[in-house]
Design an enzyme around this catalytic site. Structure first.
Site, short mmCIF file in Angstrom:
data_model
loop_
_atom_site.label_atom_id
_atom_site.label_comp_id
_atom_site.label_asym_id
_atom_site.label_seq_id
_atom_site.Cartn_x
_atom_site.Cartn_y
_atom_site.Cartn_z
N GLY A 14 4.56 -34.54 87.70
CA GLY A 14 5.79 -34.08 87.08
C GLY A 14 6.17 -32.69 87.57
O GLY A 14 6.51 -31.82 86.77
N ALA A 15 6.14 -32.51 88.90
CA ALA A 15 6.20 -31.16 89.46
C ALA A 15 7.57 -30.74 89.96
O ALA A 15 7.70 -29.63 90.49
CB ALA A 15 5.20 -31.04 90.61
N SER A 149 1.01 -30.13 73.83
CA SER A 149 2.16 -29.51 73.15
C SER A 149 1.71 -29.03 71.78
O SER A 149 0.80 -29.62 71.18
CB SER A 149 3.30 -30.52 72.99
OG SER A 149 4.29 -30.04 72.12
N TYR A 162 5.64 -39.03 70.42
CA TYR A 162 5.30 -37.90 71.29
C TYR A 162 4.04 -37.20 70.78
O TYR A 162 3.12 -36.91 71.53
CB TYR A 162 6.47 -36.94 71.33
CG TYR A 162 6.28 -35.71 72.19
CD1 TYR A 162 6.50 -35.76 73.56
CD2 TYR A 162 5.90 -34.50 71.62
CE1 TYR A 162 6.35 -34.63 74.34
CE2 TYR A 162 5.74 -33.37 72.40
CZ TYR A 162 5.97 -33.44 73.77
OH TYR A 162 5.80 -32.31 74.54
#
Length: 253
Positions: A14-15, A149, A162
């Site tokens: 996810g860069a 997160s 999530y």
């Protein structure tokens, strides 16, 4: 501080945007070879690779998409063929989706709409860790950084799925460290709070940002570079003996 990353190979998933983009840049600045994992935006990944030294074999764009069962295998194999294996994995990618509809109760939300989100993100990330570990074990050194997160700890309305995925990373890391006993491979988590990625800047009006700053002890919201700096430390030789831990980057929240 010597991060000991010169000549190391780093895969950042996810860069192409936000935290992943800043993380790829941070590792490249320390002399690492960086594989830039992208899901769909090949042009952005190629542009970043060129900027970070593709012409000198310092960067490589590799397709990596959670939700496609063979994608992690292909991505890791490509990096191994090019550079001999992954020394550092920063697992930042996440498939979007599975927000509970506004006003809908949790029990009324059809599993067909959220179960794939939980499965794809969880299975894909764990599979990627499986794939990079053999080379790390052989070398007697490796770093795995899982991007979680603060939602895993604090919760957030409507983000049950999530939160489930991110919370799962914590249990995974705490258990995996025992399997890696004595191998030289360390596994940790970075848990960002609200981070001002381009997407967040576009979606969050200034009055809401001001409200978030007001309840943040530091008085500031994260920049992607703040999270990248934490991932860089945990994913480097500067981290000599921290494993199974969570580093929260949230201004004191």
């Amino acid at each position: 501080m010597d991060f000991g990353l010169a000549g190391r190979t780093v895969l950042v998933t996810g860069a192409t945007r936000g935290i992943g983009n800043a993380t790829a840049r941070a590792f490249a600045a320390e002399g690492a070879r960086v594989a830039i994992g992208y899901g769909s935006d090949r042009a952005a990944a190629q542009a970043l690779a060129e900027e970070l030294g593709a012409a000198d074999d310092r960067a490589l764009a590799v397709r990596y998409r959670l939700g496609e069962p063979d994608s992690p295998d292909r991505a890791v194999a490509e990096v191994e063929e090019r550079w001999g294996g992954v020394d550092v994995l920063v697992a930042n990618a996440m498939m979007p989706g599975a927000l509970r509809p506004r006003g809908a109760r949790f029990e009324d939300h059809d599993p067909a709409e959220w179960a794939p989100f939980v499965e794809q993100n969880t299975v894909g990330t764990l599979r990627t860790v499986q794939l990079v570990l053999p080379a790390m074990r052989r070398r007697g050194w490796g770093r795995v950084v899982l991007v979680s997160s603060v939602v895993a700890r604090l919760g957030k309305p409507g983000r049950e799925y999530y939160g489930t995925v991110k919370s799962g990373l914590h249990g995974f890391a705490r258990s995996l460290v025992w399997d890696l006993h004595g191998t030289g491979v360390l596994v940790n988590l970075v848990s960002p709070g609200l981070t001002l990625t381009p997407e967040v800047r576009a979606a969050l009006p200034e009055d809401l940002r001001a409200g978030e700053r007001a309840v943040t002890p530091s008085g500031a919201l994260n920049r992607p570079e703040d999270v990248a700096a934490a991932a860089l430390f945990l994913g480097s030789a500067a981290n000599g003996n921290i494993t199974g831990e969570e580093l929260v980057v949230a201004g004191g929240r």
